[in-house]
Design an enzyme around this catalytic site. Structure first.
Site, PDB file in Angstrom:
ATOM      1  N   LYS A  22       0.823  -1.215   0.000  1.00  7.95           N
ATOM      2  CA  LYS A  22       0.000   0.000   0.000  1.00  7.95           C
ATOM      3  C   LYS A  22       0.857   1.266   0.000  1.00  7.95           C
ATOM      4  O   LYS A  22       0.629   2.183  -0.791  1.00  7.95           O
ATOM      5  CB  LYS A  22      -0.914   0.011   1.235  1.00  7.95           C
ATOM      6  N   ASN A  23       1.860   1.300   0.878  1.00  7.98           N
ATOM      7  CA  ASN A  23       2.601   2.557   1.018  1.00  7.98           C
ATOM      8  C   ASN A  23       3.559   2.822  -0.144  1.00  7.98           C
ATOM      9  O   ASN A  23       3.969   3.956  -0.364  1.00  7.98           O
ATOM     10  CB  ASN A  23       3.309   2.619   2.373  1.00  7.98           C
ATOM     11  N   CYS A 120      -4.353   8.191   9.677  1.00 11.21           N
ATOM     12  CA  CYS A 120      -4.664   7.606  10.975  1.00 11.21           C
ATOM     13  C   CYS A 120      -4.172   8.519  12.095  1.00 11.21           C
ATOM     14  O   CYS A 120      -3.113   9.131  11.992  1.00 11.21           O
ATOM     15  CB  CYS A 120      -3.987   6.240  11.106  1.00 11.21           C
ATOM     16  N   ARG A 125       1.479  14.565  13.168  1.00 11.30           N
ATOM     17  CA  ARG A 125       2.185  14.142  11.956  1.00 11.30           C
ATOM     18  C   ARG A 125       2.537  15.355  11.115  1.00 11.30           C
ATOM     19  O   ARG A 125       1.897  15.658  10.112  1.00 11.30           O
ATOM     20  CB  ARG A 125       1.325  13.131  11.194  1.00 11.30           C
ATOM     21  N   ASP A 308       4.590   0.108  11.980  1.00 11.47           N
ATOM     22  CA  ASP A 308       3.316  -0.406  11.450  1.00 11.47           C
ATOM     23  C   ASP A 308       3.045  -1.853  11.859  1.00 11.47           C
ATOM     24  O   ASP A 308       1.985  -2.387  11.574  1.00 11.47           O
ATOM     25  CB  ASP A 308       3.312  -0.313   9.905  1.00 11.47           C
ATOM     26  N   ARG A 400      -8.837   0.428   4.735  1.00 16.76           N
ATOM     27  CA  ARG A 400      -7.947   1.396   4.085  1.00 16.76           C
ATOM     28  C   ARG A 400      -6.690   0.725   3.565  1.00 16.76           C
ATOM     29  O   ARG A 400      -6.078   1.204   2.618  1.00 16.76           O
ATOM     30  CB  ARG A 400      -7.500   2.465   5.109  1.00 16.76           C
TER      31      ARG A 400
HETATM   32  C1  EPZ Z   1       4.482   6.667   6.431  1.00 18.06           C
HETATM   33  O1  EPZ Z   1       3.874   7.753   7.105  1.00 18.06           O
HETATM   34  C2  EPZ Z   1       3.401   5.620   6.287  1.00 18.06           C
HETATM   35  N1  EPZ Z   1       2.293   6.210   5.528  1.00 18.06           N
HETATM   36  C3  EPZ Z   1       2.948   5.165   7.653  1.00 18.06           C
HETATM   37  O2  EPZ Z   1       2.067   4.103   7.412  1.00 18.06           O
HETATM   38  C4  EPZ Z   1       4.141   4.653   8.476  1.00 18.06           C
HETATM   39  O3  EPZ Z   1       3.722   4.385   9.803  1.00 18.06           O
HETATM   40  C5  EPZ Z   1       5.246   5.716   8.519  1.00 18.06           C
HETATM   41  O4  EPZ Z   1       5.577   6.126   7.163  1.00 18.06           O
HETATM   42  C6  EPZ Z   1       6.524   5.241   9.200  1.00 18.06           C
HETATM   43  O5  EPZ Z   1       7.013   4.102   8.554  1.00 18.06           O
HETATM   44  C7  EPZ Z   1       2.326   6.226   4.208  1.00 18.06           C
HETATM   45  O6  EPZ Z   1       3.275   5.779   3.574  1.00 18.06           O
HETATM   46  C8  EPZ Z   1       1.159   6.818   3.504  1.00 18.06           C
HETATM   47  P1  EPZ Z   1       7.111   9.576   8.343  1.00 18.06           P
HETATM   48  P2  EPZ Z   1       4.576   9.177   7.119  1.00 18.06           P
HETATM   49  O7  EPZ Z   1       7.127  10.865   7.611  1.00 18.06           O
HETATM   50  O8  EPZ Z   1       5.223   9.404   5.802  1.00 18.06           O
HETATM   51  C9  EPZ Z   1       8.091  12.742  11.825  1.00 18.06           C
HETATM   52  C10 EPZ Z   1       0.261   2.652   7.937  1.00 18.06           C
HETATM   53  O9  EPZ Z   1      -0.295   2.098   8.900  1.00 18.06           O
HETATM   54  N2  EPZ Z   1       7.984  13.759  10.760  1.00 18.06           N
HETATM   55  O10 EPZ Z   1       8.155   8.561   8.031  1.00 18.06           O
HETATM   56  O11 EPZ Z   1       3.575  10.149   7.613  1.00 18.06           O
HETATM   57  C11 EPZ Z   1       6.751  12.100  12.141  1.00 18.06           C
HETATM   58  O12 EPZ Z   1       6.019  12.856  13.061  1.00 18.06           O
HETATM   59  C12 EPZ Z   1       0.919   3.957   8.165  1.00 18.06           C
HETATM   60  O13 EPZ Z   1       0.306   2.180   6.784  1.00 18.06           O
HETATM   61  C13 EPZ Z   1       8.304  15.073  11.032  1.00 18.06           C
HETATM   62  O14 EPZ Z   1       8.642  15.435  12.171  1.00 18.06           O
HETATM   63  O15 EPZ Z   1       5.669   8.916   8.228  1.00 18.06           O
HETATM   64  C14 EPZ Z   1       7.174  10.764  12.670  1.00 18.06           C
HETATM   65  O16 EPZ Z   1       7.526  10.862  14.022  1.00 18.06           O
HETATM   66  C15 EPZ Z   1       0.391   4.830   9.191  1.00 18.06           C
HETATM   67  N3  EPZ Z   1       8.215  16.002  10.022  1.00 18.06           N
HETATM   68  C16 EPZ Z   1       8.436  10.446  11.871  1.00 18.06           C
HETATM   69  O17 EPZ Z   1       8.878  11.682  11.345  1.00 18.06           O
HETATM   70  C17 EPZ Z   1       7.859  15.658   8.753  1.00 18.06           C
HETATM   71  O18 EPZ Z   1       7.818  16.549   7.883  1.00 18.06           O
HETATM   72  C18 EPZ Z   1       8.235   9.469  10.735  1.00 18.06           C
HETATM   73  O19 EPZ Z   1       7.148   9.897   9.896  1.00 18.06           O
HETATM   74  C19 EPZ Z   1       7.544  14.318   8.485  1.00 18.06           C
HETATM   75  C20 EPZ Z   1       7.619  13.390   9.501  1.00 18.06           C
END
Ligand code: EPZ
Length: 433
Positions: A22-23, A120, A125, A308, A400
């Site tokens: 999915k991702n 979610c 985020r 995840d 989803r």
């Molecule tokens: C992706 O979310 C996935 N979603 C999430 O999948 C997954 O949990 C996550 O990566 C971590 O592997 C999709 O791909 C659509 P991140 P994303 O940016 O991109 C911080 C699922 O169940 N951060 O890697 O939103 C953030 O707060 C899900 O399939 C910032 O501070 O995750 C977090 O602590 C839910 N500033 C960390 O980085 C930013 O600009 C990692 O978030 C971006 C992120």
């Protein structure tokens, strides 16, 4: 009513075939509009999030031809790049991946207006790293009335150091930089398999990206992209979910169409607690015949243990002997399943980003609600392992990200159905006995 009715107690046994990631799909589908040619995409998961994204892409003018549930042809040529490119509808507001349309549209048309991402509720985020990347490439980005508005005269290659390892920001910057003038280096990039898959997809359209899968990604901007045909990698998290289902129900599942290397962090933990994990070329078999042991887990960016998979693993650990500790280091609000699991008899205490899990011998069926996608899947596994009946509502979250989840579980002997009404719940109970 949108709920699962489940009767637990059967070990899950048999074979299951994993769908596309999915991702990875969400990044790839969005990136597909960056070429005027046609993208033929296969092994696409037919889940709510991908369908919502495709619908939003169609609304801005992309041509989407569905060849089957898992196959789609996308052409961005029909998008009118002279107008405002506004991405907004009531469904896209609820998903996270809407943000990939900023990188894709900004890269191709040098402008985008996309509603702030939902997704979610697993903690705050932020998207500051995405914005930092777009600005470094020369875009002006502002947030106004719930929209992210990005615009550039031209995008110029640059050197970007991400302050946090972010999957979304890495993919978004990679997309925009692919059609920028000159070279871009992303340091402290995320290394997840889906980063590599999106990079491979972009390269298959003519991009020049090297280093995806390491923490330094180098991108040479190109002028335009061409046609491509691409098959998405298998979903590491769907596979991991079935692996923990085998463990929690003391079953025996052959999980096919996987890349075992992507599952190493999960396999290692399952072996550590006493499960049997056999790796084949494109399959893993997970067997658990007795009560397993406790362990310690900290979620980390890839190749660490994936956030995840944290709730599904907690469900298995809460049935294991001894005390386990899980530290969630990616999202601060990813223990919302604990209250639900407690209703089934689990003994878990949370303190900040740590869950202390005192293993119990069994769960008993309960009425629960899915708090988010992965936590929802975890509760389904718990219910399949529990004595008696459970209901889980709010299953829209689960749909989803999991394709035919109930059907796949039924094929393994799980007693699970979607019930829209209380009458259907009663009918299931009468039938199953
Ligand atoms: C992706 O979310 C996935 N979603 C999430 O999948 C997954 O949990 C996550 O990566 C971590 O592997 C999709 O791909 C659509 P991140 P994303 O940016 O991109 C911080 C699922 O169940 N951060 O890697 O939103 C953030 O707060 C899900 O399939 C910032 O501070 O995750 C977090 O602590 C839910 N500033 C960390 O980085 C930013 O600009 C990692 O978030 C971006 C992120």
């Amino acid at each position: 009513m949108d709920q699962y009715i489940i009767k637990g107690g059967n070990p899950l046994v048999g074979e299951v075939v994993i769908g596309g990631a999915k991702n990875a799909a969400l990044g790839i589908l969005a990136a597909a509009i960056m070429t005027d040619g046609e993208c033929h995409i296969d092994n696409m998961p037919d889940v709510r999030d991908t369908n919502v994204l495709l619908q939003a892409m169609e609304q801005i003018g992309a041509r989407i031809v569905r060849k089957g549930p898992n196959e789609v042809v996308i052409s961005g040529q029909s998008i009118d790049g002279s107008g405002d490119l506004i991405v907004d509808n009531e469904y896209i507001r609820k998903i996270r991946a809407s943000y990939y349309l900023i990188g894709a549209l900004l890269g191709k048309y040098k402008k985008a207006q996309v509603v702030l991402p939902g997704g979610c509720d697993i903690g705050s985020r932020p998207i500051d790293q995405h914005i930092k990347g777009f600005e470094a490439l020369g875009a002006k980005v502002e947030i106004s009335r719930g929209m992210i508005i990005a615009e550039a005269e031209e995008l110029r290659g640059t050197h970007i150091y991400l302050d946090v390892v972010s999957v979304g920001a890495t993919i978004n910057i990679m997309m925009a930089a692919s059609l920028a003038r000159g070279n871009t280096i992303i340091e402290n990039a995320a290394k997840e398999p889906h980063i590599v898959d999106v990079a491979n997809f972009l390269n298959s359209m003519g991009a020049n990206i090297k280093g995806a899968g390491t923490d330094v990604i180098r991108i040479k901007g190109v002028e335009k992209f061409h046609n491509t045909s691409y098959s998405i990698i298998p979903d590491q998290i769907e596979a991991g979910t079935f692996m923990t289902a085998a463990v929690a129900t003391k079953g025996d599942i052959m999980i096919r169409n996987v890349i075992p290397k992507h599952l190493e962090a999960i396999s290692a933990k399952l072996i550590e607690i006493g499960a049997e994990v056999d790796e084949f070329d494109d399959a893993v078999r997970v067997v658990a015949s007795k009560r397993l042991k406790s362990t310690q887990i900290k979620t980390l960016p890839y190749p660490g243990f994936p956030t995840d998979m944290q709730p599904q693993m907690a469900v298995a650990l809460a049935l294991s002997k001894g005390t386990s500790v899980i530290t969630e280091s990616i999202f601060e609000n990813r223990f919302r399943y604990v209250d639900e699991l407690t209703k089934m008899g689990a003994n878990i205490k949370t303190e900040g980003n740590t869950a202390i899990i005192m293993g119990v011998e069994r769960y008993t069926g309960a009425r629960m609600s899915a708090p988010d996608l992965r936590a929802g899947a975890a509760l389904v596994i718990a219910a399949l392992a529990a004595d008696g009946y459970s209901t889980i509502d709010q299953i829209g979250y689960i749909l989803r990200g999991y394709e035919k989840f109930d059907e796949k579980l039924r094929s393994l002997g799980g007693l699970i159905e979607i019930a829209d009404t209380e009458r259907e719940v009663q009918k299931f109970k009468l039938r199953i006995g």
